[in-house]
Design a protein around this motif. Structure first.
Motif, PDB file in Angstrom:
ATOM      1  N   ARG A 223       0.835  -1.206   0.000  1.00 36.66           N
ATOM      2  CA  ARG A 223       0.000   0.000   0.000  1.00 36.66           C
ATOM      3  C   ARG A 223       0.871   1.258   0.000  1.00 36.66           C
ATOM      4  NH1 ARG A 223      -3.014  -1.547   3.767  1.00 36.66           N
ATOM      5  NH2 ARG A 223      -2.066  -0.467   5.546  1.00 36.66           N
ATOM      6  N   GLY A 224       1.934   1.232   0.784  1.00 34.71           N
ATOM      7  CA  GLY A 224       2.844   2.376   0.821  1.00 34.71           C
ATOM      8  C   GLY A 224       3.544   2.601  -0.505  1.00 34.71           C
ATOM      9  N   MET A 225       3.940   1.514  -1.157  1.00 29.43           N
ATOM     10  CA  MET A 225       4.582   1.637  -2.469  1.00 29.43           C
ATOM     11  C   MET A 225       3.606   2.187  -3.498  1.00 29.43           C
ATOM     12  SD  MET A 225       6.966  -1.776  -2.692  1.00 29.43           S
ATOM     13  CE  MET A 225       7.756  -1.239  -4.197  1.00 29.43           C
ATOM     14  N   ASP A 226       2.355   1.755  -3.438  1.00 31.01           N
ATOM     15  CA  ASP A 226       1.339   2.276  -4.358  1.00 31.01           C
ATOM     16  C   ASP A 226       1.199   3.787  -4.218  1.00 31.01           C
ATOM     17  OD1 ASP A 226       0.798  -0.259  -5.312  1.00 31.01           O
ATOM     18  OD2 ASP A 226      -0.996  -0.553  -4.070  1.00 31.01           O
ATOM     19  N   ARG A 227       1.372   4.264  -2.999  1.00 30.96           N
ATOM     20  CA  ARG A 227       1.208   5.692  -2.718  1.00 30.96           C
ATOM     21  C   ARG A 227       2.504   6.476  -2.894  1.00 30.96           C
ATOM     22  NH1 ARG A 227      -2.381   4.951   2.857  1.00 30.96           N
ATOM     23  NH2 ARG A 227      -4.274   4.150   1.838  1.00 30.96           N
TER      24      ARG A 227
END
Length: 284
Positions: A223-227
């Motif tokens: 999720r952090g990488m997506d953001r």
């Protein structure tokens, strides 16, 4: 999308690989143990909608730059250039520094730090030429503060923070995103082994901390990488330590030191008293 995961045969690496495979990504798993790699491949292939043809494995010791470069080359030959690298391969063997053989210390530095650098090196030029790509380095909450019995592990994982920051300064102009995360204790096969080896002193000083599941950690990382986040933290305590370390760490280290002196001071005093009694008994 081609995702390469080192340490992808178990734990956080495998959980991340599953998430990307479920999205339809082509996934390459790199790890040392061939049997565990095949088991991981079978687990991913069983997920709904996953095509087993889009899963590749390579047995490799990431501490070897040559092996890692060759493994990545073969994976890219099958699935195309790497779009996302997750450098998750790591090892921990907690022992007091003076009880830790040099080989055990060196192995943790070689795999955790140099192994990450080797994996990054193997994909970085290609990402630069594409002017795109994402690299996630899996560090540890142990990078944020020194822990009794974890001198090699803390050294290797905290070094990744400096590596990620410096590389990000170089990579940004080329459109390559460099990220790092600092997971807490996580329920993995390695964690079970670590707990068995953890020095009693570390247990006393650290207390009992409930570990996260590998799936929870993986979900937050992806999720952090997506953001597009460059740093990913977990839980209130580790997040506070990351952002307010200069204020918090002196108090924590003072408390640890005070507690350690009390614990070990009492033991040392008891040991000296026993030695003195034995000497007195021999002299009688």
């Amino acid at each position: 999308m081609h995702v390469i995961v080192t340490g992808g045969s178990s734990g956080i690496g495998l959980a991340i690989a599953k998430l990307y495979a479920a999205r339809g990504a082509r996934v390459s798993l790199l790890a040392r143990d061939k049997a565990r790699l095949e088991e991981a491949r079978a687990e991913i292939a069983m997920l709904p909608g996953v095509d087993s043809a889009f899963i590749r494995t390579a047995s490799v010791d990431v501490a070897s730059a040559e092996q890692t470069t060759e493994a990545v080359r073969l994976c890219e030959a099958s699935f195309g250039p790497c779009d996302i690298l997750v450098a998750s391969a790591g090892i921990v063997e907690p022992r007091a520094f003076d009880a830790m053989p040099a080989s055990v210390f060196d192995e943790q530095i070689s795999i955790n730090l140099l192994g990450t650098a080797n994996a990054v090196r193997a994909v970085y030029k290609g990402m630069k030429s594409q002017r795109s790509g994402r690299i996630m380095m899996i560090s540890s909450g142990a990078a944020l503060i020194g822990i009794f019995g974890y001198s090699a592990y803390c050294a290797s994982k905290s070094a990744l923070a400096g590596f990620a920051e410096a590389l990000s300064a170089e990579a940004d102009a080329w459109g390559v995103q460099i990220s790092i995360c600092f997971p807490p204790d996580t329920m993995t096969p390695q964690y079970a082994r670590e707990i068995a080896l953890r020095p009693r002193e570390a247990e006393i000083l650290m207390g009992a901390v409930k570990p996260w599941s590998a799936e929870e950690v993986a979900a937050r990382i992806v999720r952090g990488m997506d953001r597009g986040r460059q740093k990913i933290h977990f839980g209130f305590s580790l997040t506070a330590l990351a952002y307010f370390g200069p204020l918090i760490k002196p108090l924590l280290l003072w408390w640890f030191s005070r507690k350690a002196r009390k614990i070990f001071g009492d033991e040392a005093h008891s040991g000296l008293a026993d030695a003195g009694k034995q000497s007195f008994d021999r002299d009688k």
